[in-house]
Design a protein around this motif. Sequence first.
Motif, PDB file in Angstrom:
ATOM      1  N   PRO A 144       0.840  -1.204   0.000  1.00 46.47           N
ATOM      2  CA  PRO A 144       0.000   0.000   0.000  1.00 46.47           C
ATOM      3  C   PRO A 144       0.878   1.259   0.000  1.00 46.47           C
ATOM      4  N   THR A 182     -10.648   3.538  -8.391  1.00 51.82           N
ATOM      5  CA  THR A 182     -11.571   3.057  -7.365  1.00 51.82           C
ATOM      6  C   THR A 182     -10.977   3.307  -5.986  1.00 51.82           C
ATOM      7  N   VAL A 227      -9.360   0.205  -3.746  1.00 52.37           N
ATOM      8  CA  VAL A 227     -10.045  -0.983  -3.208  1.00 52.37           C
ATOM      9  C   VAL A 227     -10.499  -1.967  -4.284  1.00 52.37           C
ATOM     10  N   ALA A 228     -10.439  -1.584  -5.548  1.00 52.46           N
ATOM     11  CA  ALA A 228     -10.742  -2.567  -6.603  1.00 52.46           C
ATOM     12  C   ALA A 228      -9.591  -2.555  -7.603  1.00 52.46           C
ATOM     13  N   LEU A 229      -9.556  -1.570  -8.473  1.00 60.41           N
ATOM     14  CA  LEU A 229      -8.404  -1.451  -9.352  1.00 60.41           C
ATOM     15  C   LEU A 229      -8.317  -0.075  -9.984  1.00 60.41           C
ATOM     16  N   GLN A 269      -3.192  -4.160  -0.269  1.00 60.79           N
ATOM     17  CA  GLN A 269      -3.402  -4.983   0.923  1.00 60.79           C
ATOM     18  C   GLN A 269      -3.778  -6.420   0.554  1.00 60.79           C
ATOM     19  N   SER A 270      -3.285  -7.361   1.342  1.00 61.92           N
ATOM     20  CA  SER A 270      -3.497  -8.764   0.984  1.00 61.92           C
ATOM     21  C   SER A 270      -4.970  -9.166   1.055  1.00 61.92           C
ATOM     22  N   ARG A 271      -5.800  -8.380   1.771  1.00 65.34           N
ATOM     23  CA  ARG A 271      -7.221  -8.755   1.810  1.00 65.34           C
ATOM     24  C   ARG A 271      -7.878  -8.639   0.433  1.00 65.34           C
ATOM     25  N   PHE A 272      -7.194  -7.940  -0.496  1.00 59.33           N
ATOM     26  CA  PHE A 272      -7.767  -7.770  -1.841  1.00 59.33           C
ATOM     27  C   PHE A 272      -7.134  -8.694  -2.881  1.00 59.33           C
ATOM     28  N   PHE A 315      -7.951 -11.346  -4.178  1.00 60.59           N
ATOM     29  CA  PHE A 315      -8.884 -11.879  -5.189  1.00 60.59           C
ATOM     30  C   PHE A 315      -8.945 -11.000  -6.431  1.00 60.59           C
ATOM     31  N   MET A 316      -8.610  -9.721  -6.307  1.00 58.63           N
ATOM     32  CA  MET A 316      -8.667  -8.840  -7.481  1.00 58.63           C
ATOM     33  C   MET A 316      -7.668  -9.272  -8.548  1.00 58.63           C
ATOM     34  N   GLU A 329       5.722  -9.264   1.983  1.00 59.39           N
ATOM     35  CA  GLU A 329       4.284  -9.457   2.117  1.00 59.39           C
ATOM     36  C   GLU A 329       3.621  -9.577   0.740  1.00 59.39           C
ATOM     37  N   ARG A 379       4.451 -12.965  -0.669  1.00 58.22           N
ATOM     38  CA  ARG A 379       3.639 -14.013  -0.019  1.00 58.22           C
ATOM     39  C   ARG A 379       2.220 -13.985  -0.573  1.00 58.22           C
TER      40      ARG A 379
END
Lengths: 146, 180
Positions: free
Chosen positions: B15, B34, B51-53, B74-77, B79-80, B108, B111
């Motif tokens: 980030p 976004t 948060v998306a792209l 961030q790794s929470r995203f 799936f994008m 990070e 990973r």
Amino acid sequence: MSDRQKHIPVLLPTPDRRQCEMALDELVARNVDGISLALLAYRDGHPYLFRGKELQNAGKLAAMASSMAALSGTMLREIDSDSGEMTLLQGKKGKIIIVQVPAANNLMLLAVHTTEEVNLGLLLAHTKSCVTKVAASFGAAQAGQP
Amino acid sequence: MDRKITYKLVFIGAPGSGKSTCIGAVSDIPVVSTDVACTDGLASIKETTTVALDYGEMSLGDGERLLLYGLPGQSRFTFMFDTVAENLAGVVMLIDASSAAPLEGLEETLRTYAGRIGETPFVAAINKVQGNVDALREQVAETLRRHGLVGPVIVVDARRREDMALIFDLVFLCAEYSDV
Ligand SMILES: Nc1nc2c(ncn2[C@@H]2O[C@H](COP(=O)(O)OP(=O)(O)OP(=O)(O)O)[C@@H](O)[C@H]2O)c(=O)[nH]1
Ligand SMILES: [Mg+2]
């Protein structure tokens, strides 16, 4: 900023957690058959609270809700300098609705999942009512747009 | 509509490393963004986060176009990545030299995308440099080797078009000379 760190909102208004829990409980547990999940998340994809169906990864769903909401907003802006307020996904087995909580500069989103038998009008009405309660829990002083 | 040749490049990195800035610097079209206002500690570095792209395009002449995708850091995203992964020409990994722990950010990211980026031409770009970064550059190269990744490590200013052009040249060189 690692995701492994706990989410600590910085200088941001916070909702009343108890009231949010009650609003989500009412939506999922008591009110409507077929609402399987309600998730309250920060606009940048941190989870805050969820109720309903056991989730393996609430964090991932919170992130997905924020991505979807942002993409919807981006598309609306592209066409009509509008902004995103609600995103509706219709699947074969159910629906997902993602709504901005109109408080504290849209700090939060509510995502609700239903099975197929729930009718759209009912879903909208109950979601709206839940969001209103969550927004009110920020306190009148902080409430944003109507 | 004509179907001209397009190449897809994706930007990844911690980030705040400068992915959105990169795309904004080189895109020929208004960038599809976004970003939303940060709600966590990242707010102390910058106001918004993707948060998306991000999506931008750059003409390569002859009707060929480069499609630029910036992902969230961030790794929470993670799936994008899967939404843009098909037919990637290359991956650009940004490393923020000004961050408190640039190598941690790199680790990070590696990973997070383990198993996803090994097969694609890959360039590591160290960004926001002040002073000498020879040591950091060597550490970045060493970290990549440890993760089984081979690719050039360069120093850039993500806000400069010329630097982005260099990144793209390297990606295409890697594609040409790689045996993967
Ligand atoms: N000094 C300097 N600053 C830079 C450079 N590249 C980017 N920046 C600044 O660093 C910040 C980077 O922000 P973004 O481009 O939003 O970073 P990002 O990687 O897209 O971040 P996320 O979307 O949150 O993952 C911005 O404030 C830029 O102005 C650079 O090469 N040098
Ligand atoms: Mg970004």
